[in-house]
Design an enzyme around this catalytic site. Sequence first.
Site, mmCIF file in Angstrom:
data_model
loop_
_atom_site.group_PDB
_atom_site.id
_atom_site.type_symbol
_atom_site.label_atom_id
_atom_site.label_comp_id
_atom_site.label_asym_id
_atom_site.label_seq_id
_atom_site.Cartn_x
_atom_site.Cartn_y
_atom_site.Cartn_z
ATOM 1 N N SER A 1 5.758 -0.560 1.361
ATOM 2 C CA SER A 1 4.927 -1.410 0.515
ATOM 3 C C SER A 1 4.615 -2.728 1.217
ATOM 4 C CB SER A 1 5.634 -1.627 -0.836
ATOM 5 O OG SER A 1 4.767 -2.175 -1.783
ATOM 6 N N ASP B 1 1.947 8.013 -6.466
ATOM 7 C CA ASP B 1 2.056 6.558 -6.402
ATOM 8 C C ASP B 1 0.932 5.917 -7.217
ATOM 9 O OD1 ASP B 1 2.414 3.909 -5.794
ATOM 10 O OD2 ASP B 1 2.532 4.204 -3.629
ATOM 11 N N HIS C 1 5.889 5.887 -5.487
ATOM 12 C CA HIS C 1 5.975 4.684 -4.662
ATOM 13 C C HIS C 1 7.340 4.538 -3.996
ATOM 14 C CE1 HIS C 1 4.368 0.867 -3.327
ATOM 15 N NE2 HIS C 1 5.450 0.238 -3.741
#
Length: 441
Positions: free
Chosen positions: A243, A361, A389
């Site tokens: 991320s 995600d 995610h």
Amino acid sequence: MLTSFVEGLLCCLTSKSANVVVPVETSEPADGYEFVEVKPGRVLRVRHIIPDRPVVEEPNGQGGNVSCKRKITVYRNGQLFIENLGDRASGELRSCNNGETEPNSTVEVELTDCGKSSPETGPGDATGTEQTDQSQAPKRRRRKPKRTVVIDCERRITACKGTHPDVALFFIHGVGGSLDIWGSQLDFFSRLGYEVIAPDLAGHGASSAPKIAAAYTFYALAEDMRIIFKRYARKRNILIGHSYGVSFCTFLAHEYPDQIHKMVMINGGGPTALEPSLCSIFNLPTCVLHCLSPLLSWSFLKAGFARQGAKEKQLLKENNAFNVSSFVLRAMMSGQYWPEGDEVYHAELTVPILLVHGMHDKFVPVEEDQRMAEILLMAFLKVLEDGSHMIMMECPDTVNTLLHEFLLWEPATLSPPKKESKTRPETFDTVQGHDVCLLQR
């Protein structure tokens, strides 16, 4: 939730923060954990494991050389042209698809029809125009580029085994995470003999949490990662980011191109510059965010995991994920300003990169990682259908296998390329490559 609301209300009435901005208490053993003072009063917790290597195997020198030659042109209307020159040696040579050279020209080819378009046709033109008389074809209007970047270098890519003492793996988490989210990966690779390093970002995990918002800007956090990298770096370093942590990996790959051997981006998103949103829930006052913290935690569980059962809730609790104060969360989101990290910045990377994306995600659409794969020179995109995610926590075995295969991957030693060859080097199950691509911002 009622208790949280009352605490937030008292916070607003007394104008005091209800958040205790200090390192999170940890009951984990001290073995393998270090505390590094990156600046006076700014201390980061780092998990550093150097496994015993009963047999030290020096790199055998095999592998393959990858020629990185590409020209990146940005026009004032926002169009981005990337031309992989391959074995064509000159940066100032503009080569058409048919091999003929034409000075000061740019080839325009759509991503989906690379190698089929005529050099005289732009995107969307009919294929029949290829047979049009050259004398009747209208002259192309030449546009003045806003910026042109030429990259010409050669990299040697070799397999990285756990018995190689010159290899180090760096794991960098994103907003709301901690080094504990990498627990499965750290244990897996350390057992294979790899040296692993995983820091807690400032305000996360057991790192110190400064009380000023400026401590959580992108540049402040990137400088922390630079210091950690310089402290633990070996000759060949592998960066693994998740991320927001992917941005710090990209930053380090630009700062230390000769020391970064490979890189992994997990649900990192597209190759766009960072800019905080003006209409975000994280712009609310800290005390309001504190009141909403149970809702935020529930939303994170809903969007971050493909399934939201007791197992996933336990994973969040055990791995100290999304356990940061409202002040830190607000400062992190408002500090995501990085205008340099645009498409050109990512296109300049010459390191082999594996992209891993969880199909479910809800934070990062798969289209963003697909676009990242198109921009990068050597990108290998893997989409996992069972993950979201937090895929490294949901599917640890699959992710570990993918990462390990990528670490062991090396391009085959190729024979001298043909004069007009436009193919990329042999890849690790790579997505379809494109020699010339046109992207529209």
